[in-house]
Write a protein that holds these residues in place. Sequence first.
Motif, PDB file in Angstrom:
ATOM      1  N   ARG A 235       0.834  -1.219   0.000  1.00 20.12           N
ATOM      2  CA  ARG A 235       0.000   0.000   0.000  1.00 20.12           C
ATOM      3  C   ARG A 235       0.861   1.259   0.000  1.00 20.12           C
ATOM      4  NH1 ARG A 235      -2.964  -3.192   3.550  1.00 20.12           N
ATOM      5  NH2 ARG A 235      -2.231  -2.185   5.453  1.00 20.12           N
ATOM      6  N   ASP A 236       0.282   2.346  -0.489  1.00 24.29           N
ATOM      7  CA  ASP A 236       0.970   3.645  -0.484  1.00 24.29           C
ATOM      8  C   ASP A 236       1.350   4.075   0.924  1.00 24.29           C
ATOM      9  OD1 ASP A 236       1.246   4.500  -3.161  1.00 24.29           O
ATOM     10  OD2 ASP A 236      -0.895   4.875  -3.281  1.00 24.29           O
ATOM     11  N   SER A 237       0.452   3.785   1.895  1.00 26.56           N
ATOM     12  CA  SER A 237       0.733   4.201   3.276  1.00 26.56           C
ATOM     13  C   SER A 237       1.996   3.512   3.803  1.00 26.56           C
ATOM     14  CB  SER A 237      -0.457   3.883   4.184  1.00 26.56           C
ATOM     15  OG  SER A 237      -0.731   2.478   4.161  1.00 26.56           O
ATOM     16  N   GLN A 238       2.197   2.232   3.407  1.00 28.04           N
ATOM     17  CA  GLN A 238       3.398   1.501   3.837  1.00 28.04           C
ATOM     18  C   GLN A 238       4.646   2.089   3.177  1.00 28.04           C
ATOM     19  OE1 GLN A 238       2.109  -2.319   2.516  1.00 28.04           O
ATOM     20  NE2 GLN A 238       0.886  -2.725   4.343  1.00 28.04           N
ATOM     21  N   LYS A 239       4.496   2.500   1.932  1.00 28.68           N
ATOM     22  CA  LYS A 239       5.619   3.147   1.233  1.00 28.68           C
ATOM     23  C   LYS A 239       6.043   4.406   1.993  1.00 28.68           C
ATOM     24  CE  LYS A 239       6.995   5.065  -3.256  1.00 28.68           C
ATOM     25  NZ  LYS A 239       6.636   5.259  -4.678  1.00 28.68           N
ATOM     26  N   GLY A 240       5.050   5.184   2.416  1.00 29.91           N
ATOM     27  CA  GLY A 240       5.332   6.409   3.178  1.00 29.91           C
ATOM     28  C   GLY A 240       6.048   6.131   4.484  1.00 29.91           C
ATOM     29  N   LYS A 276       8.553   0.321  -3.937  1.00 31.84           N
ATOM     30  CA  LYS A 276       7.557   0.213  -5.004  1.00 31.84           C
ATOM     31  C   LYS A 276       6.276  -0.407  -4.441  1.00 31.84           C
ATOM     32  CE  LYS A 276       7.610  -3.174  -8.391  1.00 31.84           C
ATOM     33  NZ  LYS A 276       8.283  -3.945  -9.441  1.00 31.84           N
ATOM     34  N   VAL A 277       5.116   0.125  -4.817  1.00 33.52           N
ATOM     35  CA  VAL A 277       3.838  -0.460  -4.390  1.00 33.52           C
ATOM     36  C   VAL A 277       3.474  -1.592  -5.354  1.00 33.52           C
ATOM     37  CG1 VAL A 277       1.389  -0.035  -3.943  1.00 33.52           C
ATOM     38  CG2 VAL A 277       3.074   1.733  -3.382  1.00 33.52           C
TER      39      VAL A 277
END
Length: 295
Positions: A235-240, A276-277
């Motif tokens: 997920r994008d939140s994990q990338k952040g 990378k997501v």
Amino acid sequence: MSDGHRSGFVNIIGNPNVGKSTLMNALVGEKLSIVTAKAQTTRHRIMGIVNGENFQIVYSDTPGILKPNYRLQRNMMDFVDTAIGDADVILYVTDTVETPDKNAEYVRKLSGVDCPVTVVINKIDLSDQKTVNGMMEYWKEKLPGASVIPVSAKEKFNLDSVFDSILSCLPVSPPWYDKDTFTDRSLRFFASEIVREKILLNYQEEVPYSCEVEIEAFNEGEQRYDISAVINVMRDSQKGILIGKGGSALKRLGTQARLEMEEFFQKKVFLSLYVKVNPDWRESRRELRRFGYEE
């Protein structure tokens, strides 16, 4: 090679967090398997090979036994089932902390195997003699044909008894691998595992379990290794979270991984990390095959 040369596959199985990886690393004398306090640290079967003049022991660390929730975990449990089926000796690792009947169906499987089984009761440094004696009695009753050995893998206590027990059970056989081989895994694999270990140590909750590290480039120069790694998240939140404010978290992760790699490879390392997501990598057969979890 003398007629008395012994050689064989010693497969280490057990529940998560009992110290399988610590035990294997201690027996091999190399840090091949990730060791952290989190469950599900080991995802693959990882081999470590110990050679002597008249023996070769091929140790295999396996993922901790669990009830699978997604395809990645089902594949991890396939590694465990294979390990039970193709061993010359099985080391079943338990400890002084877990309840002995956890995942009892695997213990039942062990009572039906053809090869010798050694039950290793780990973490005796966290217990007392009376408790350890009680556990030894329990396992002798549960698996009457097995050897039962109390150890502390962390303190490297009583590991010589485990070694002697293994050696006495190994078949007489020529070595399976060249005598200068210490693992079946590539340098790329260890680079990815080192990054994954640092993720497990630096991030909380679901983030480490949502990550898979892929080595995109591994260039072995005379002076240094240039390594480029992509961390796949769901997920994008994990990338952040992985990158952190102004890239600070990823920078810290990269520094820790680089220093560990330099120690492991005995070479200078230039490490580039990217995130990378990749939303469904844990369920995608294609992605799992790419990451080495599917045949």
